[in-house]
Design a protein around this motif. Sequence first.
Motif, short mmCIF file in Angstrom:
data_model
loop_
_atom_site.label_atom_id
_atom_site.label_comp_id
_atom_site.label_asym_id
_atom_site.label_seq_id
_atom_site.Cartn_x
_atom_site.Cartn_y
_atom_site.Cartn_z
N LEU A 100 0.88 -1.12 0.06
CA LEU A 100 -0.03 0.08 0.04
C LEU A 100 0.92 1.28 0.01
O LEU A 100 0.47 2.33 -0.60
N ALA A 101 2.06 1.14 0.63
CA ALA A 101 2.83 2.34 0.63
C ALA A 101 3.53 2.79 -0.97
O ALA A 101 3.30 3.85 -1.38
N GLY A 102 3.76 1.62 -1.54
CA GLY A 102 3.84 1.92 -2.95
C GLY A 102 2.92 2.73 -3.80
O GLY A 102 3.18 3.56 -4.52
N VAL A 103 1.70 2.00 -3.81
CA VAL A 103 0.69 2.49 -4.40
C VAL A 103 0.21 4.06 -3.80
O VAL A 103 0.09 4.94 -4.75
N GLY A 104 0.42 4.27 -2.64
CA GLY A 104 0.05 5.65 -2.31
C GLY A 104 1.19 6.75 -2.63
O GLY A 104 0.59 7.61 -3.00
N LEU A 105 2.31 6.28 -2.54
CA LEU A 105 3.38 7.25 -3.05
C LEU A 105 3.20 7.43 -4.43
O LEU A 105 3.42 8.75 -4.67
N VAL A 106 3.05 6.31 -5.40
CA VAL A 106 2.69 6.89 -6.83
C VAL A 106 1.59 7.67 -7.14
O VAL A 106 1.94 8.78 -7.89
N VAL A 107 0.48 7.27 -6.51
CA VAL A 107 -0.51 8.29 -6.77
C VAL A 107 -0.23 9.82 -6.41
O VAL A 107 -0.50 10.88 -6.80
N ALA A 108 0.40 9.78 -4.99
CA ALA A 108 0.65 11.31 -4.54
C ALA A 108 1.67 11.94 -5.18
O ALA A 108 1.56 12.94 -5.59
N ALA A 109 2.61 11.12 -5.78
CA ALA A 109 3.79 11.95 -6.75
C ALA A 109 3.24 12.33 -7.96
O ALA A 109 3.66 13.35 -8.51
N LEU A 110 1.94 11.58 -8.39
CA LEU A 110 1.57 12.21 -9.78
C LEU A 110 0.47 13.19 -9.75
O LEU A 110 -0.08 13.84 -10.75
N THR A 111 0.12 13.65 -8.28
CA THR A 111 -0.69 14.65 -8.07
C THR A 111 0.04 15.54 -7.02
O THR A 111 -0.32 15.38 -5.76
N PRO A 112 0.79 16.28 -7.45
CA PRO A 112 1.59 17.35 -6.51
C PRO A 112 0.77 17.83 -5.40
O PRO A 112 1.37 18.47 -4.51
N ARG A 113 -0.56 18.42 -5.92
CA ARG A 113 -1.23 19.30 -4.85
C ARG A 113 -1.87 18.36 -3.75
O ARG A 113 -2.56 17.36 -4.09
N ARG A 114 -1.56 18.62 -2.71
CA ARG A 114 -1.93 17.91 -1.31
C ARG A 114 -3.35 17.29 -1.50
O ARG A 114 -3.75 16.23 -1.21
N GLY A 115 -4.33 18.10 -1.49
CA GLY A 115 -5.84 18.05 -1.36
C GLY A 115 -6.14 16.96 -2.49
O GLY A 115 -6.85 16.07 -2.07
N PHE A 116 -5.76 17.03 -3.71
CA PHE A 116 -5.86 16.14 -4.77
C PHE A 116 -5.38 14.87 -4.56
O PHE A 116 -5.84 13.63 -4.87
N GLY A 117 -4.11 14.95 -4.06
CA GLY A 117 -3.48 13.61 -3.71
C GLY A 117 -4.26 12.82 -2.53
O GLY A 117 -4.31 11.47 -2.70
N VAL A 118 -4.86 13.56 -1.34
CA VAL A 118 -5.71 12.74 -0.51
C VAL A 118 -6.76 12.14 -1.16
O VAL A 118 -7.06 10.97 -1.01
#
Length: 320
Positions: A208-226
């Motif tokens: 899950l850490a890998g999946v979460g980091l990939v999604v967050a890295a592709l969406t630099p704005r934190r709100g969108f990342g969450v």
Amino acid sequence: MPADTPAAPAPAPQSTGGGTGGGTGTGPAGPDSRIHNIGYRSYDGPRLGRAYARRSLFAQSLRGAYGLGRSAKSKVLPFVLFGVMVLPAGAMVAVTVFTKAKELPVDFTEYALALQLVSGLYLASQAPQAVSRDLRFRTIPLYFSRPIERVDYVLAKYAAMASALFLLTAAPLVVLYAGALLAKLDFSDQTTGFLQGMVSVAVFSVLLAGVGLVVAALTPRRGFGVAAVIAVLIIPYGAVSTVQAIGVETGNTGAVPWLGLLSPISLFDGVQTAFFGAETGFPGGVGPTTAQGAVYVLVTLALVYACYAVLMRRYKKAGL
């Protein structure tokens, strides 16, 4: 002009500047003149190298995942979710001890899956914090200007996020195990279950850490990342569970285990069902066989490597 008239004296040369050097028509240096050497001196101290930088980045990222070293506001959500994760385990221990039950209300391998929503919220809140700010404010080149390379950055961030998730999911198992020993349940059975549960949540955390980091890295704005992390974890799992339930109802139970490969949560469920003695959470109780479990393991390893590869590619672009 009369011959005895004296010639006019030549005019004195005039200064062209207020400097202190000679040969330029300037006056002599004053008594307070100084020459200051403000050049940089070479560093003579110890050079700790990439390994130290990598460890420092890992420690800083792990602390940041729980708000340590940040504002008080940043500590609230991670510690609230940590409490929500641990308190049910404490309640189960209390019930087991006071009722003198012969077993715990939940198996060690079932706990993380039962509280997957809490883990998902934690990952969604902290994965963007770990990577989004560096990307948004373009501080990645500053990291890479030091004795640290792209692989060091990615591994440190990945390891920190996986470790933070592991702490979140392993702490309740420690409480359950301590409670089981306090209730004088069978030591051998509880120890075996505890170790299986710890390995299971380790797989859960890395995946899950890998999946979460990939999604967050592709969406630099934190709100969108969450929002994106929550969507990636919940929507596929809900869709897979629905289709699996339809397969059970229509008698197509053979497709149920294969459908579990399409979601990170169900993928984890299949791995621990096949190899860690867990009861499956698939509809109808149709879990993967050992042979199908081997496919689950291969897909899990492939997904973890894919997450690593995507992060490496993302930071290759960001580090330019």
